[in-house]
Structures are given as C-alpha cells and as structure tokens.
Design an enzyme around this catalytic site. Sequence first.
Site, mmCIF file in Angstrom:
data_model
loop_
_atom_site.group_PDB
_atom_site.id
_atom_site.type_symbol
_atom_site.label_atom_id
_atom_site.label_comp_id
_atom_site.label_asym_id
_atom_site.label_seq_id
_atom_site.Cartn_x
_atom_site.Cartn_y
_atom_site.Cartn_z
ATOM 1 N N ASP A 6 32.535 21.569 36.683
ATOM 2 C CA ASP A 6 34.054 21.891 36.496
ATOM 3 C C ASP A 6 34.660 20.710 36.101
ATOM 4 O OD1 ASP A 6 33.703 24.212 37.817
ATOM 5 O OD2 ASP A 6 34.538 23.936 39.753
ATOM 6 N N GLU B 245 33.572 18.565 33.746
ATOM 7 C CA GLU B 245 33.166 18.470 32.274
ATOM 8 C C GLU B 245 34.059 19.661 31.786
ATOM 9 O OE1 GLU B 245 31.382 17.569 28.598
ATOM 10 O OE2 GLU B 245 32.099 16.341 30.416
ATOM 11 N N TYR B 246 34.004 20.722 32.278
ATOM 12 C CA TYR B 246 34.647 21.830 31.571
ATOM 13 C C TYR B 246 36.156 21.419 31.409
ATOM 14 C CZ TYR B 246 36.684 26.836 30.778
ATOM 15 O OH TYR B 246 37.397 27.662 30.289
ATOM 16 N N SER C 64 38.822 61.768 33.557
ATOM 17 C CA SER C 64 37.981 61.733 35.012
ATOM 18 C C SER C 64 36.573 62.231 35.049
ATOM 19 C CB SER C 64 39.011 62.423 35.913
ATOM 20 O OG SER C 64 39.368 63.441 35.652
ATOM 21 N N LEU C 65 35.994 62.078 36.068
ATOM 22 C CA LEU C 65 34.595 62.461 36.147
ATOM 23 C C LEU C 65 34.729 63.704 37.257
ATOM 24 C CD1 LEU C 65 32.384 59.460 36.204
ATOM 25 C CD2 LEU C 65 32.760 60.957 34.418
ATOM 26 N N GLU D 32 25.094 53.446 37.601
ATOM 27 C CA GLU D 32 25.667 52.250 37.774
ATOM 28 C C GLU D 32 26.776 52.579 38.853
ATOM 29 O OE1 GLU D 32 27.888 50.854 34.056
ATOM 30 O OE2 GLU D 32 27.566 52.944 33.863
ATOM 31 N N LYS E 122 29.930 52.859 41.290
ATOM 32 C CA LYS E 122 31.372 53.231 40.901
ATOM 33 C C LYS E 122 32.455 52.283 41.464
ATOM 34 C CE LYS E 122 34.533 57.238 40.870
ATOM 35 N NZ LYS E 122 35.761 56.409 41.279
ATOM 36 N N LYS F 152 29.867 60.371 45.211
ATOM 37 C CA LYS F 152 30.961 59.467 46.241
ATOM 38 C C LYS F 152 30.151 59.262 47.714
ATOM 39 C CE LYS F 152 34.521 59.352 43.974
ATOM 40 N NZ LYS F 152 35.945 59.459 44.647
ATOM 41 N N CYS G 174 41.268 32.112 83.870
ATOM 42 C CA CYS G 174 41.165 33.525 83.185
ATOM 43 C C CYS G 174 39.921 34.202 83.003
ATOM 44 C CB CYS G 174 42.005 33.718 82.203
ATOM 45 S SG CYS G 174 41.958 35.310 81.334
#
EC number: 6.5.1.2
Length: 785
Positions: A35, A37-38, A84-85, A119, A121, A319, A449
């Site tokens: 980080d 160096e970045y 939409s699907l 893929e 969702k 789903k 307790c």
Amino acid sequence: MTLTPSPAERVQALRDQINEHNHRYYVLDEPSVPDAEYDRLFNELKRLEAENPDLILPDSPTQRVGGAPLSAFGTVAHDVPMLSLGNAFEEQDMLDFDRRVREGLDSPVDAEQIEYCCEPKLDGLAVSLLYEDGLLTRGATRGDGTTGEDITANVRTIRNIPLRLRGEGWPRVLEVRGEVYMTKAGFEQLNERQRETGGKTFANPRNAAAGSLRQLDSNITANRPLEFCCYGIGRFEGELPRTQVGILEALRGWGLMISRELKLVSGVEGCLEYYRDLGERRADLTYEIDGVVFKVNDLGYQRELGFRSREPRWAIAHKFPASEELTELLDVEFQVGRTGAITPVARLRPVQVAGVTVSNATLHNMDEVARLGVMIGDTVIIRRAGDVIPQVMQVVAERRPADAQPVEVPRACPVCGSAVERTQLVKRSRGRETVSEGAVYRCIGRLACQAQLKQAIIHFVSRRAMDIDGLGERIVEQLVEIGYVESPADLYRLTYEQVLGLEGFAEISTKNLLGAIHESRHPSLARFIYALGVPDVGEETAKLLARALGSLERISQALPEVLVYLPDIGAEVAHEIHTFFTDEHNTKVISELLERGVEPQGQGDIAPEFAAYVSLAEFLARLEIANVARTGSERLASHFGSLPAIIDADWLELKRVDRFNEKAQASLRDYFGDQANRERVLRVEQQLRDFGMHWESPKARVDHLPLAGQTWVLTGTLETFSRDVAKDHLEALGAKVAGSVSAKTHCVVAGPGAGSKLAKAEQLGVNVLDEQGLLALLTEHGIQV
C-alpha cells in the site's frame, strides 16, 4: 546518459502503473505492490497534475471523485430496456423452464445440447455503465427498466470500475450491465463506522449498497466499500463474441470484474447441480446472494427465444429460500453472558426463514433496541444468513398494535438477583474527563452469578483457550451446581474422588480428565489471556497483548493510555482490559491460578518493534490539549526535547517555540497547571519508560520474521498436532492464517480429507504442502514439534 522524462511522460507512466495496480488489486485480487508504494505513486501523480493542470484527463485515477454535491439526479432513458428475470423456486420450475427453452427453438434440441451460463445472483443494485471509445461516460441505475437515474459521479468512485477500458478490440459504444454490491466484511465495517460516528446503520448489505450509490455527494460514496460485478451488456456498436460466456470473458479482458463463480454447464441437470453446490457454499461466500441466474449461452438461441412481457425467455433466476421474513415479536427476555452482559433476546412467533424455523433472534443490546424502536407486539423483519444467529432487522411501524409494550432492562439479574448496572466509559479529551454511558448492561454478581460462572468456566476450558479435553458443558454445569468449582482456579484442585462421583464418570474417564487438567497448566501467554475472558478481548487481541507486552505482569499493569498505543486497541477495549486486571476478584483468581501451578509460557521482553515505540510528539498529541494540534505537538517536542521541560516551561520559553501561538501557550499552561493532569501524564510516561516503549528507551533490533506478509490456509486433518497448534506455529513465524483460499494465498497446508480448499488452491496455482512439508518448514525455522 539517462534522460529525465517530461512531466507529460511521467504523468502517463504513473497513470499506467496505477491503473495496472488497481486492476490487479480490485479485479484480479492479486496486489503486486505494498500500500505504501501505491500511495507514493498516487501522491506523485496528484502533485504533478496540480503543477500541470493542462495534463489532467477525465480518466486519470485522481479524477474518481470531484465536484460539489448534486442537488438531484438526472434521468437516463435506457436504449435497451433493463428487464427483470422470471423466478424459479422449486426444482420443477427449472425443469419447466428448460422444457420451454427447448420447445421454443425452431429446431428440436436434446436436453444435454443446451448450454447454460451460470452465475450467482448478487444481492445488490443493478446499474448500467456506458463506455464510448473505451472511456466511461455515464452510469445509471436500472430504475423501472426503461428509465433510471444518472449516477455517473458515484460509479466513478468504485475502484474496480475502470474509467478507461483496458486492452483493445472493444466496441466503439459499449453498455455494460452489472450489480453494485457490498461484501459482508465491508458491510460490517461500514456499520461499525456509522455506530462510532452516530450515523445511520443499515439493515443489510443490499440496503447499504443502494443507499451508498444514491448519495448526492460522491465523496460519501467514495468512502463506502462498494464493488461492481458485470453480468451482461445492453447497447453496443461493434463486434462481440456470440455466446454469453464469451462476452463475459471479453469484458474481463477489458478490465471489468466478472463473477469468479461463472460456469458453463450442459442441460438442466448441470444447472441443478450448480444450484445445489452454490447453495451449500453460500454462507462461506464473501458476499450475499439470493439465488442463481441461468442464461442460455448461445446468443443465436437467445434471439430465437426472445421475450415475453418484461422478461427474457432465455434466462431465469433460481431463488434460494428467503433469508428475510415477517413475524410477530411476542416477548423480549434477557440472557446473562460470561462477562455479566445482559443481552436482550427476541421471542418470536415461529417462522420459516431460509429453510429453518426461527423462534428466537438477537437484539444485541439496548442501544440496538432503541435504534430499531422495537416494542413487544410489533411486526418485525427477521434476517438469517447461513449459520449466523437470526437478527431483528426492522420494525414494520404501520402494523404496530395499540397495546404494544416498551422493552425495559431488568433492574435485577434474571439468574442471581444481583443489581444490573449500565457500563460507563471514561474519555479524556482536550484536557477534560467525560463519563458517558456504554451500550452494555451488566450483572454485578460476577462469579456469584451461576450464569456467569458456568459460561466463564466453559470459555476457560474451551479448545482455543486452555484446551482441557473432556470438560464439556454438561460436566461444567455439574461441577458448578455441586459447588466443586467456584472459579477457574478451582479446576486445579479437583480430586480423584470428586470427579469419580460425577454422573457418567468411571475410573479411566476420571484419570483422563484429571490428566487433561494437569496438561493444561502450561498454556501460551496468549491462550491464557484469552481464557481469562476479558470483555472485548478475542483471540487476536490476546495474541497482540502477549506479543507486544511480553508478560502477564505488564498486561495486568498496563494503563489504558498505554494500551491505546498498540495497534487496533481503541479506548473502549483499553478501558475493559484495565478494569478487568484491576478488579479485586479477578486479581484473586489469577493469583490462585498461578499458585496452583498454571504457568503461562513464552513470557519475556516486549516485542522488538514496540521498543522506543512512542515519540514525544505523539505522546503530546494524544493528550488532546485544547488548541495544541499535532503540528504544535511536533514543534514542542522539537524545541524542548523532554516532557519535564515542556511541563515546567514558562511564558517566555513557550514564546520561543516556532509558530506556537498565544492560545496554544495558554492552553498548555492551563493543562499542566492542573495537578491531576500533571500526575496522570507523568504516571503514563513512567509506565512507557518501565515497559521500554518510551522515546528515550533503547531501540531493539527487529528480526524479520520468515513468513511475514504471507497468508497461509490450513485444511484437512493433521496427525502430529491440531490445526490450532499449527496456526499458532505459523503465526509465530509471521504468517497470517486465513480461512479461505484466494489468489493472495501464499501456501495451503493440506492434510487427509482436504476438499474444496485444496481444489481451489490447485485451480489457482497456489503452493500446497502436506503435513511432512509443514513439519520440515517449522523445524527449519527452529520450532520443535
């Protein structure tokens, strides 16, 4: 002779380097530079552009955020609607979808001939990105599918969205579509920051992503941990591959993130297998998903199938069972934890959430109850993700009944009847001490307790603490209820006769338990600290305390003002640690443990990197004296060189300090004119000196740990020792031991039974060691096992 590049050449070289580093970090998950160096490269680019404004281009990495907040979002008409699907909820729905696909094609196709792009969702917000000649020119929300909102300024702040496409061959006009989302870790970190600053917390990652993306001030969006993953295209002018997967692979080549779970399968059985596999791994993913999207891979088939109403015939979302549901809050009961914390628990009308019947949910603490505005009788939204304890996320206020009752903290502990007190936080700022109420209520009965005693013993003997095999919850409950054990120290004076008399014990099991107790007498210092059950001190904090301070004595004596110098220890945790070790009962238990033969191992000096760790300037800055900022602290330290000289400085001496104004001089004199402040500051300074952390302490040589900066993963079964012990050894050599494999993983140790982690390591080309290889490595670095 080396020619010095012109500003324009250097600016372009820096942009190319930074864009490459961004791509590796945010898209490939393979950071190539530290980080620091970045940051050096980025700051150099900012400086050069500030000196040469004519070199600033809209796609420069420095131009992600800029401009005043908008008064409102503009509208964007989608040239190609963002549809939409359709949804599938059961296996039969998927079978019907596949049948409709095959029947909808002009020529008959066998089931196995249809390829589907698979893929996850993502549970986020759909957006459209428009690239013209490779340059990002517009970002828009989905809206109603035909018209969305112009969020260009905000999408430019998302680090894994390229401002200019990489490579070549992209269409002149290319509309990329995908999901903006937030990882689980990013969501938790955001909510934690919101709580600390008194801001609004978010119910779930999707709401957090949507709320972050719709900020009129892009500077706010830039500080939110948003990510983008593309899943397709809209309008384009030019040539593209002829398959769904081919398009996504092309997008990846042009610098855009696509799902690492992308897969091409044949037939509906391949889809169902993918769905089941991802469902099993859903809880382990770093982001939230609510299902799987399947698309016919062949674009020619997609065109044949076309659309119906507002959804394509060639795609469907399968789903997962809902992770959020509505139910009624019947009551709120209070549970007592091992630290005495009184936690409200919601008793619910039973409801199915993500395939599990839920009747209880956590409310965290009374601050959360107040934030939610929850009352007994309310209709509430319950969320459950994976194995996470169900949570009350939101109240449906419009359904509140007239007889709803407020939630009130009990005045007496529901287990022992002792008083319940709210924790108090002491904060010193600008030279003043303020006391505020904490979020936690605690029973003051301590180990008197039984709820606290049982939970404290269960934690003390657990595998990651003292690791006393054979002392399960049922045995601990017996020991506490009979009265044999009233503190962790009593475990080490149990007799053979006492254990033999417990339910379920015979001669061999008795000897085994007593042997396990005896063997536990030599834990590492970190395990011992963790086992004590200090509030807010988990395994990692215990390891930090043990390594940084080096001894139980230093840890138990450490002042809160000293503890906060250690990494990741804030004021509240420092207060809890100090309070625990100064409590009379706790000190008695620790003394008894030591007297009965418990000897924490690995004690010595403070870690070399903390020797002379605190500078005089930082010490002064942390006092937060009014009108004395960090720069003023640095000037004081530079001018006087010692704390006593600063404390005793008179007006004339202070006036000689470069650019130290009269208001700062007066504040400094007032602060150290208070006897209590002087004594406290000198006490903290003396402890820093005693610990070797003082700016005048001798610096120690820091030996570079051989595995520093490396991430390792353990999987499968190890025979020589447990995975926990292996983790301790690797961490002692400087490694970070993670729970999942990524491209950043340095090595995976795989024992018998290794499964998906080993497979992923092989897929990514990560180094793999077996147990013998690990043993050889440890021996090489002086660790005997």
